[in-house]
Design a protein around this motif. Structure first.
Motif, PDB file in Angstrom:
ATOM      1  N   ILE A 147       1.721   6.377  15.878  1.00 47.35           N
ATOM      2  CA  ILE A 147       2.461   7.522  15.368  1.00 47.35           C
ATOM      3  C   ILE A 147       3.307   7.151  14.149  1.00 47.35           C
ATOM      4  CG2 ILE A 147       4.521   7.183  16.797  1.00 47.35           C
ATOM      5  CD1 ILE A 147       2.789  10.530  16.167  1.00 47.35           C
ATOM      6  N   LEU A 148       3.578   5.855  13.964  1.00 46.13           N
ATOM      7  CA  LEU A 148       4.429   5.409  12.862  1.00 46.13           C
ATOM      8  C   LEU A 148       3.667   5.247  11.556  1.00 46.13           C
ATOM      9  CD1 LEU A 148       6.462   2.679  14.786  1.00 46.13           C
ATOM     10  CD2 LEU A 148       7.191   5.015  14.238  1.00 46.13           C
ATOM     11  N   MET A 149       2.361   5.027  11.605  1.00 43.58           N
ATOM     12  CA  MET A 149       1.612   4.742  10.387  1.00 43.58           C
ATOM     13  C   MET A 149       1.591   5.912   9.412  1.00 43.58           C
ATOM     14  SD  MET A 149       0.773   1.533  10.489  1.00 43.58           S
ATOM     15  CE  MET A 149       2.400   1.274  11.264  1.00 43.58           C
ATOM     16  N   PRO A 150       1.391   7.167   9.848  1.00 42.05           N
ATOM     17  CA  PRO A 150       1.495   8.265   8.873  1.00 42.05           C
ATOM     18  C   PRO A 150       2.868   8.344   8.220  1.00 42.05           C
ATOM     19  CG  PRO A 150       0.418   9.026  10.872  1.00 42.05           C
ATOM     20  CD  PRO A 150       0.958   7.655  11.172  1.00 42.05           C
ATOM     21  N   VAL A 151       3.917   8.058   8.971  1.00 41.48           N
ATOM     22  CA  VAL A 151       5.270   8.083   8.402  1.00 41.48           C
ATOM     23  C   VAL A 151       5.416   7.021   7.328  1.00 41.48           C
ATOM     24  CG1 VAL A 151       7.724   7.889   8.920  1.00 41.48           C
ATOM     25  CG2 VAL A 151       6.185   8.933  10.590  1.00 41.48           C
ATOM     26  N   VAL A 152       4.897   5.828   7.601  1.00 40.01           N
ATOM     27  CA  VAL A 152       5.003   4.723   6.649  1.00 40.01           C
ATOM     28  C   VAL A 152       4.280   5.058   5.351  1.00 40.01           C
ATOM     29  CG1 VAL A 152       4.268   2.344   6.238  1.00 40.01           C
ATOM     30  CG2 VAL A 152       5.349   2.961   8.412  1.00 40.01           C
ATOM     31  N   PHE A 153       3.083   5.610   5.433  1.00 36.75           N
ATOM     32  CA  PHE A 153       2.336   5.896   4.210  1.00 36.75           C
ATOM     33  C   PHE A 153       2.844   7.152   3.512  1.00 36.75           C
ATOM     34  CE2 PHE A 153      -0.315   2.663   5.955  1.00 36.75           C
ATOM     35  CZ  PHE A 153      -0.800   2.016   4.822  1.00 36.75           C
ATOM     36  N   ALA A 154       3.412   8.086   4.265  1.00 39.30           N
ATOM     37  CA  ALA A 154       4.073   9.221   3.617  1.00 39.30           C
ATOM     38  C   ALA A 154       5.293   8.742   2.835  1.00 39.30           C
ATOM     39  CB  ALA A 154       4.481  10.257   4.657  1.00 39.30           C
ATOM     40  N   GLY A 155       6.035   7.802   3.420  1.00 34.83           N
ATOM     41  CA  GLY A 155       7.165   7.231   2.707  1.00 34.83           C
ATOM     42  C   GLY A 155       6.734   6.511   1.448  1.00 34.83           C
ATOM     43  N   LEU A 156       5.627   5.785   1.527  1.00 30.88           N
ATOM     44  CA  LEU A 156       5.085   5.101   0.341  1.00 30.88           C
ATOM     45  C   LEU A 156       4.745   6.115  -0.752  1.00 30.88           C
ATOM     46  CD1 LEU A 156       3.782   2.596  -1.099  1.00 30.88           C
ATOM     47  CD2 LEU A 156       1.671   3.209   0.105  1.00 30.88           C
ATOM     48  N   LEU A 157       4.070   7.201  -0.388  1.00 33.24           N
ATOM     49  CA  LEU A 157       3.692   8.207  -1.377  1.00 33.24           C
ATOM     50  C   LEU A 157       4.919   8.889  -1.965  1.00 33.24           C
ATOM     51  CD1 LEU A 157       0.619   9.721   0.471  1.00 33.24           C
ATOM     52  CD2 LEU A 157       0.591   8.509  -1.712  1.00 33.24           C
ATOM     53  N   ASP A 158       5.926   9.107  -1.144  1.00 31.87           N
ATOM     54  CA  ASP A 158       7.160   9.720  -1.643  1.00 31.87           C
ATOM     55  C   ASP A 158       7.811   8.838  -2.704  1.00 31.87           C
ATOM     56  OD1 ASP A 158       9.396  11.550  -1.685  1.00 31.87           O
ATOM     57  OD2 ASP A 158      10.485  10.082  -0.489  1.00 31.87           O
ATOM     58  N   VAL A 159       7.828   7.540  -2.451  1.00 32.07           N
ATOM     59  CA  VAL A 159       8.449   6.608  -3.404  1.00 32.07           C
ATOM     60  C   VAL A 159       7.614   6.489  -4.677  1.00 32.07           C
ATOM     61  CG1 VAL A 159       9.054   4.183  -3.777  1.00 32.07           C
ATOM     62  CG2 VAL A 159       9.665   5.300  -1.627  1.00 32.07           C
ATOM     63  N   LEU A 160       6.317   6.313  -4.532  1.00 26.65           N
ATOM     64  CA  LEU A 160       5.466   6.137  -5.712  1.00 26.65           C
ATOM     65  C   LEU A 160       5.358   7.427  -6.518  1.00 26.65           C
ATOM     66  CD1 LEU A 160       2.547   3.904  -4.385  1.00 26.65           C
ATOM     67  CD2 LEU A 160       4.657   3.234  -5.536  1.00 26.65           C
ATOM     68  N   GLY A 161       5.469   8.578  -5.846  1.00 29.78           N
ATOM     69  CA  GLY A 161       5.421   9.842  -6.578  1.00 29.78           C
ATOM     70  C   GLY A 161       6.601  10.025  -7.503  1.00 29.78           C
ATOM     71  N   ARG A 162       7.696   9.336  -7.251  1.00 27.39           N
ATOM     72  CA  ARG A 162       8.880   9.417  -8.112  1.00 27.39           C
ATOM     73  C   ARG A 162       8.934   8.289  -9.132  1.00 27.39           C
ATOM     74  NH1 ARG A 162      12.705   8.236  -4.802  1.00 27.39           N
ATOM     75  NH2 ARG A 162      11.874   8.492  -2.691  1.00 27.39           N
ATOM     76  N   GLU A 163       7.959   7.390  -9.085  1.00 24.81           N
ATOM     77  CA  GLU A 163       7.909   6.268 -10.016  1.00 24.81           C
ATOM     78  C   GLU A 163       7.375   6.718 -11.369  1.00 24.81           C
ATOM     79  OE1 GLU A 163       8.507   3.248 -11.900  1.00 24.81           O
ATOM     80  OE2 GLU A 163       8.874   2.825  -9.767  1.00 24.81           O
ATOM     81  N   THR A 164       8.094   6.400 -12.444  1.00 21.14           N
ATOM     82  CA  THR A 164       7.697   6.850 -13.785  1.00 21.14           C
ATOM     83  C   THR A 164       6.863   5.826 -14.538  1.00 21.14           C
ATOM     84  OG1 THR A 164       9.805   6.007 -14.679  1.00 21.14           O
ATOM     85  CG2 THR A 164       9.731   8.330 -13.979  1.00 21.14           C
ATOM     86  N   ASN A 165       6.812   4.606 -14.054  1.00 23.64           N
ATOM     87  CA  ASN A 165       6.055   3.556 -14.751  1.00 23.64           C
ATOM     88  C   ASN A 165       4.712   3.356 -14.046  1.00 23.64           C
ATOM     89  OD1 ASN A 165       5.011   1.211 -15.892  1.00 23.64           O
ATOM     90  ND2 ASN A 165       7.022   0.236 -16.107  1.00 23.64           N
ATOM     91  N   PRO A 166       3.597   3.734 -14.690  1.00 17.06           N
ATOM     92  CA  PRO A 166       2.281   3.575 -14.046  1.00 17.06           C
ATOM     93  C   PRO A 166       1.972   2.135 -13.666  1.00 17.06           C
ATOM     94  CG  PRO A 166       2.132   4.984 -15.995  1.00 17.06           C
ATOM     95  CD  PRO A 166       3.492   4.376 -16.002  1.00 17.06           C
ATOM     96  N   ARG A 167       2.489   1.194 -14.419  1.00 20.01           N
ATOM     97  CA  ARG A 167       2.227  -0.210 -14.098  1.00 20.01           C
ATOM     98  C   ARG A 167       2.851  -0.584 -12.752  1.00 20.01           C
ATOM     99  NH1 ARG A 167       3.534  -4.563 -18.660  1.00 20.01           N
ATOM    100  NH2 ARG A 167       1.860  -3.307 -19.607  1.00 20.01           N
ATOM    101  N   ASN A 168       4.029  -0.078 -12.480  1.00 24.16           N
ATOM    102  CA  ASN A 168       4.663  -0.348 -11.187  1.00 24.16           C
ATOM    103  C   ASN A 168       3.873   0.272 -10.036  1.00 24.16           C
ATOM    104  OD1 ASN A 168       6.697  -1.713 -12.487  1.00 24.16           O
ATOM    105  ND2 ASN A 168       8.137   0.001 -12.453  1.00 24.16           N
ATOM    106  N   VAL A 169       3.320   1.466 -10.272  1.00 26.69           N
ATOM    107  CA  VAL A 169       2.505   2.108  -9.239  1.00 26.69           C
ATOM    108  C   VAL A 169       1.276   1.270  -8.930  1.00 26.69           C
ATOM    109  CG1 VAL A 169       1.104   4.135  -8.696  1.00 26.69           C
ATOM    110  CG2 VAL A 169       3.324   4.423  -9.817  1.00 26.69           C
ATOM    111  N   ARG A 170       0.598   0.814  -9.980  1.00 24.52           N
ATOM    112  CA  ARG A 170      -0.603  -0.005  -9.765  1.00 24.52           C
ATOM    113  C   ARG A 170      -0.266  -1.303  -9.051  1.00 24.52           C
ATOM    114  NH1 ARG A 170      -1.741   1.900 -15.075  1.00 24.52           N
ATOM    115  NH2 ARG A 170      -0.940  -0.042 -15.973  1.00 24.52           N
ATOM    116  N   ALA A 171       0.836  -1.932  -9.439  1.00 24.78           N
ATOM    117  CA  ALA A 171       1.235  -3.186  -8.796  1.00 24.78           C
ATOM    118  C   ALA A 171       1.582  -2.957  -7.321  1.00 24.78           C
ATOM    119  CB  ALA A 171       2.427  -3.793  -9.525  1.00 24.78           C
ATOM    120  N   SER A 172       2.230  -1.841  -7.032  1.00 20.32           N
ATOM    121  CA  SER A 172       2.600  -1.539  -5.643  1.00 20.32           C
ATOM    122  C   SER A 172       1.360  -1.310  -4.784  1.00 20.32           C
ATOM    123  CB  SER A 172       3.505  -0.307  -5.597  1.00 20.32           C
ATOM    124  OG  SER A 172       4.712  -0.536  -6.299  1.00 20.32           O
TER     125      SER A 172
END
Length: 498
Positions: free
Chosen positions: A327-352
């Protein structure tokens, strides 16, 4: 005047516009393709485990008996848990009845295993769709692979069947709705959690708190109140009313071990991390997101599940095995998407995302999906052939006391209880040989090649096999069972006719 050469490119462009996009190039093909592939992967692991006699009466057999009862329009009484034991008194999961029509069409434990695989795989759809919309196609593939191969999902897919898998896709769709700030649909997706397990009302409450902080406060507070009240009613009223003993069966796992409230509060932070297994699990829960999910407020939705597991007195709840982290895995990946969706540097997104895939690859060999690469997973041993031959000797409709790993091989066609510790009064009790209650089943089948400590308490006997042999002997000497056949450690007995 325009020549034919001038006209052709225009005509070709018009035809290209008119030509429909192939299905495999459409965006939806990405997430549904991943869902189908993951369902096949999980099903392969689950079915092979069952064929290798690695599934158990506790828990696949228990849930099959419940779903079989629903399919036959009966109350979910589960003989493996005791005579007349109503499984709704153990955990509150009436939504389990949704699987009854499928089981009616295919009455087999494989039906539950494949249904579970499909449910776990379905959760990739909203996550990959969110990633495609926010980060692009390549990112969607990375998120789908990270979720689909994550250890929490792998551990659930490879351990029997559990009701919590019904909640995994529901929560994933709710999280996607939260990410799009669609508050009403988020509540609609999360509300059925109340009908899957009594603690998931707290997860619904956490969804409500998030909505209250980020969206319409009134809706959020109402959702949080509904979740808290739902769990409270289920734990304090419904479950005690349905449990044979009149209490909450799992209340002992949360028993307070300290004598003073002040002492409990003072030690609570350390108790959440001791023993070290707890700290390891907390790190591993967020590791599939490269720990980035911790930067998202959506991670708060994981707190109820993590909280009750860390304060539980049951050591099984602290680790990474079984189904507890699914039950925790969807929460973890939703949190990841929330953080990366606010990232303005594409290079940081790719590295993450590269880090996410690297962590996934590192953890993969340590968890059950790696079983597919092991030769033993694809072999049929003489022991397996002997066990199946003796199982086939038992007629449909018989009553059987079976070893834990043999029980789910019979639950679709027989009435099965656990051997050698017989269920009495709705609970499992342990006895010395001279105190063993008489077996009530027509048949007994026992496999001493896989002697398990379960269901014995540690220290009850130095070697569980010793007690199992004693109980098998007692069945013959005291209660009139006769050996029908014995092959490669598997013994089949039948009660002598009087």
């Amino acid at each position: 005047m325009r020549t034919m050469t001038d006209i052709l490119p225009v005509k070709a462009q018009a035809e290209a516009v008119a030509r429909p996009t192939p299905w495999f190039r459409r965006p939806a093909a990405l997430w549904w393709g991943w869902a189908a592939a993951l369902c096949l992967l999980y099903s392969t692991v689950a079915v092979r485990r069952h064929m290798l006699l690695r599934t158990t009466g506790y828990d696949l057999g228990i849930f099959e008996q419940a779903v079989r009862a629903y399919a036959e329009l009966r109350a979910p009484v589960v003989p493996l848990r005791g005579e007349g034991f109503l499984l709704l008194g153990d955990h509150f999961h009436p939504l389990l009845a949704a699987l009854a029509p499928l089981y009616r069409l295919w009455p087999s434990p494989l039906c539950l295993l494949i249904a579970q695989s499909a449910l776990l795989a379905l959760a990739v759809v909203p996550l990959a769709r969110w990633a495609r919309r926010a980060l692009g196609r390549r990112a969607a593939h990375a998120v789908a692979a990270g979720y689909g191969l994550s250890w929490g999902i792998a551990s659930a897919a490879a351990f029997d069947f559990h009701e919590v898998t019904l909640a995994v896709p529901l929560l994933a769709f709710a999280l996607e709705a939260l990410g799009r700030r669609r508050w009403g649909p988020a509540v609609a997706w999360a509300a059925p959690l109340l009908l899957i397990k009594e603690d998931l009302g707290l997860t619904l409450a956490a969804v409500g708190v998030y909505i209250a902080l980020k969206g319409p406060r009134r809706l959020g507070l109402a959702t949080a109140a509904a979740g808290l009240l739902g769990s409270l009613l289920e734990i304090t009223l419904l479950l005690p009313a349905l449990d044979p003993t009149g209490g909450y069966a799992h209340g002992g796992n949360l028993a307070e071990t300290r004598t003073s409230l002040l002492g409990a509060l003072a030690h609570a932070p350390l108790d959440l991390l001791r023993p070290e297994t707890k700290a390891t699990t907390l790190v591993l829960v967020f590791a599939p997101s490269a720990l980035l999910a911790l930067r998202s407020p959506l991670a708060l939705i994981a707190l109820p599940t993590l909280g009750w597991r860390m304060v539980s007195e049951n050591g099984f709840h602290w680790g990474t095995a079984f189904h507890y982290s699914a039950i925790l895995m969807p929460v973890v990946f939703a949190g990841l998407l929330d953080v990366l969706g606010r990232e303005t540097n594409p290079r940081n997104v790719r590295a993450s995302l590269a880090t996410v895939l690297a962590v996934t690859a590192v953890l993969l060999p340590s968890f059950p999906l790696a079983q597919l690469a092991q030769r033993a997973t694809w072999q049929t041993t003489p022991h397996l052939r002997a066990a199946r031959a003796l199982l086939d000797e038992i007629p449909d409709g018989a009553t059987v006391a079976a070893s834990n790993r043999l029980a789910p091989q019979l639950t679709s066609r027989c009435t099965v209880v656990l051997f050698p510790t017989f269920p009495v009064g709705g609970r499992l009790y342990e006895y010395r040989r001279e105190d063993l209650p008489p077996p009530t089943t027509e048949w007994i089948i026992h496999d001493e090649r896989t002697p398990e400590a379960w269901p014995y308490r540690p220290g009850h006997w130095p070697y569980p096999l010793r007690q199992q042999r004693a109980e098998l002997t007692a069945a013959q000497e005291k209660y009139g069972y006769e050996v029908v056949a014995a092959r490669d450690g598997v013994t089949l007995l039948r009660r002598a006719a009087h």
